[in-house]
Design an enzyme around this catalytic site. Structure first.
Site, PDB file in Angstrom:
ATOM      1  N   HIS A  66       0.855  -1.156   0.074  1.00 37.14           N
ATOM      2  CA  HIS A  66      -0.021   0.113  -0.098  1.00 37.14           C
ATOM      3  C   HIS A  66       0.980   1.153   0.043  1.00 37.14           C
ATOM      4  O   HIS A  66       2.215   1.400   0.735  1.00 37.14           O
ATOM      5  CB  HIS A  66      -1.112  -0.027   1.231  1.00 37.14           C
ATOM      6  CG  HIS A  66      -2.060   1.164   0.906  1.00 37.14           C
ATOM      7  ND1 HIS A  66      -2.175   2.231   1.075  1.00 37.14           N
ATOM      8  CD2 HIS A  66      -3.362   0.653   0.726  1.00 37.14           C
ATOM      9  CE1 HIS A  66      -3.216   2.738   0.819  1.00 37.14           C
ATOM     10  NE2 HIS A  66      -4.101   1.910   0.713  1.00 37.14           N
ATOM     11  N   HIS A  67       0.299   2.259  -0.723  1.00 38.38           N
ATOM     12  CA  HIS A  67       1.045   3.724  -0.985  1.00 38.38           C
ATOM     13  C   HIS A  67       1.217   4.205   0.539  1.00 38.38           C
ATOM     14  O   HIS A  67       2.257   5.149   0.309  1.00 38.38           O
ATOM     15  CB  HIS A  67       0.420   4.367  -1.824  1.00 38.38           C
ATOM     16  CG  HIS A  67       1.434   5.274  -2.668  1.00 38.38           C
ATOM     17  ND1 HIS A  67       2.736   5.736  -2.123  1.00 38.38           N
ATOM     18  CD2 HIS A  67       1.509   5.569  -3.962  1.00 38.38           C
ATOM     19  CE1 HIS A  67       3.309   6.363  -3.260  1.00 38.38           C
ATOM     20  NE2 HIS A  67       2.482   6.329  -4.234  1.00 38.38           N
ATOM     21  N   ALA A  68       0.467   3.950   1.437  1.00 41.34           N
ATOM     22  CA  ALA A  68       0.598   4.558   2.654  1.00 41.34           C
ATOM     23  C   ALA A  68       1.657   4.292   3.439  1.00 41.34           C
ATOM     24  O   ALA A  68       2.361   4.751   4.446  1.00 41.34           O
ATOM     25  CB  ALA A  68      -0.690   4.271   3.638  1.00 41.34           C
TER      26      ALA A  68
ATOM     27  N   ASN B  18       6.313   8.052   3.238  1.00 40.88           N
ATOM     28  CA  ASN B  18       6.269   8.850   2.001  1.00 40.88           C
ATOM     29  C   ASN B  18       7.045  10.074   1.953  1.00 40.88           C
ATOM     30  O   ASN B  18       6.660  10.758   2.909  1.00 40.88           O
ATOM     31  CB  ASN B  18       4.949   8.951   1.692  1.00 40.88           C
ATOM     32  CG  ASN B  18       4.488   7.513   0.823  1.00 40.88           C
ATOM     33  OD1 ASN B  18       4.654   7.253  -0.270  1.00 40.88           O
ATOM     34  ND2 ASN B  18       3.624   6.904   1.730  1.00 40.88           N
TER      35      ASN B  18
END
Length: 469
Positions: free
Chosen positions: A137-139, A317
């Protein structure tokens, strides 16, 4: 609970942007030489690395009533067998069968009640090869920290051995009352911390003024993206299913073009993508008398001596964005490269990425409840100001191995969200740039035209370069 357990505003935004149609995971498909290793060895290798990547054994806990940003908490029911999976391709085990499998896997949303990642070991590839599909997941990670993550499960030597997995005991998970209480306490402390930060900045006014100038210049440039682009089949509602194709180009070919025609490495890559979108629009009988506006994620991590974004050992991120306009109206590949080069130089000078980072940081000033609501609304709003996304991550330029097998190729995957129906991801590895192209299943049956156009764009530029030398 510590401050490092709470998701950053950017990380939490990837959760709030996700819905039944937009699945916010990134990923890759790595192809290895054969024969495939025993599956138990792959699982043991991953288990031995988990001590270095604690997020892989943590789940997202949402704060009641969105009083605060979500937090990471250890998953006391963690089961590695759920996350590391085993499958095989149907005959003949070719590239098309593998791409279809990747598309199906990436079309499924990750289970939020578990740690947000999966790995699939795929056997049955032609030539005795096997593949590893990664889905995160990009999180949890951006592209650059994702490259760090890749390096933790791969080795630079074919002789590396599997270490014994370290003992792990999950920390107790906070209750909903504890989550809410801690969030309220953070809200109380937050204004003080913001005032303190402003006072600290005031002690170095010259530096603060220069930073504000950069942000102001970037915001002025960002204002240009508010205008909508012409209507196109590149934008519109998307469904939950995906199509996926890939291609690759040689790093040496890119360097040949740079040396003869100018521009940066990324300029040449964007010029080939410009040709790809021109081909796609023409194949759809759409006018190319326009630009294709693309969101270009930019890492704001520290740079190494080669001016490449470097990892910092964290999984958070750290990305901002610029918005480039691909000149698909230009038929001449040399003119298209020159136009891309000039524009990218202007964008860097305009400090768009600095402004994007500042806007993301300002989310810390917004009450989390309103921030969460705003992100959810934005994800559902009609949009035509961005046509696509193109993301480029520099990878290792030396061969990597898994359980003694060399990684031959690696194709990245980028998610789709909002009204964007096509996305392009690039990852460089050992002398090659690998392109992974994601399309909405219902509206992008023809994304192979984009892939072929990228290849043709590289050939056209090489022809010009050789003629000029």
């Amino acid at each position: 609970m510590t401050t490092t357990d709470r998701l950053s505003p950017l990380d939490s935004s990837f959760l709030h942007l996700e819905n039944e149609f937009a699945h916010m995971h990134i990923g890759s498909t790595s192809i290895f030489e054969g024969p495939p290793p025993p599956f138990e060895d792959v699982r043991a290798l991953v288990e031995s690395k988990l001590i270095d990547i604690p997020r892989y054994r943590q789940v997202v806990r949402f704060v009641p009533m969105d009083l605060g940003r979500p937090v990471w908490a250890d998953d006391r029911h963690f089961n590695l067998e759920f996350h590391v999976r085993h499958t095989a391709l149907p005959l003949p085990g070719g590239r098309e069968e593998l791409r279809r499998l990747v598309a199906r896997i990436m079309s499924q949303q990750l289970d939020r009640s578990r740690p947000l990642w999966e790995m699939w070991v795929v056997e049955g590839l032609e030539d005795g090869h096997w593949a590893l599909i990664s889905k995160v997941h990009h999180a949890m990670v951006d592209g650059v920290s994702g490259a760090e993550l890749l390096s933790t499960v791969l080795d630079i030597s074919p002789d590396a051995t599997i270490a014994k997995a370290a003992e792990w005991a999950p920390r107790s998970s906070p209750s909903n009352i504890e989550l809410a209480t801690d969030a309220v306490a953070q809200l109380v402390k937050s204004p003080y911390e913001q005032v303190r930060a402003l006072r600290a900045a005031g002690r170095v006014p010259r530096q603060a003024i220069e930073q504000l100038k950069e942000v102001g210049a970037g915001l002025s440039s960002l204002a240009g993206i508010l205008s909508a682009t012409p209507e196109s089949t590149l934008n519109g509602p998307i469904g939950p299913h995906r199509r996926y194709v890939w291609t690759s180009i040689s790093v040496d070919d890119i360097k040949t073009v740079r040396a003869a025609l100018g521009g940066t490495f990324n300029d040449v890559v964007l010029a080939t993508i410009t040709r790809g979108f021109r081909s796609l629009l023409r194949a759809r009988d759409e006018s190319t008398d326009r630009v294709v506006r693309t969101l270009v994620p930019v890492s704001v991590r520290p740079r190494n001596d080669g001016e490449v974004a470097a990892g910092d050992g964290t999984m958070a991120n750290k990305v901002s964005a610029m918005f480039a306009e691909l000149p698909v109206m230009l038929d001449d590949p040399g003119e298209a490269l020159a136009a891309v080069s000039e524009q990218m130089a202007d964008l860097k000078e305009s400090k768009q990425a600095v402004a994007g980072e500042a806007l993301t940081s300002m989310a810390d000033f917004a009450p989390p409840m309103l921030l969460a609501l705003g992100e959810r609304v934005a994800a559902r709003a009609a949009q035509r100001n961005v046509n696509t996304v193109t993301t480029n991550v520099p990878g290792p330029q030396l061969p990597l191995y898994s359980l003694g097998r060399r990684m031959l190729e690696i194709f990245p995957f980028v998610p789709l969200a909002g009204q964007v129906r096509v996305g392009v991801a690039m990852f460089s590895y050992y002398g090659t740039v690998y392109f992974g192209i994601t399309g909405d299943y219902d509206t992008c049956e023809d994304i192979g035209v984009l892939s072929d156009g990228i290849e043709a764009g590289m050939e056209d530029l090489l022809h010009l370069a050789r003629a000029a030398s």
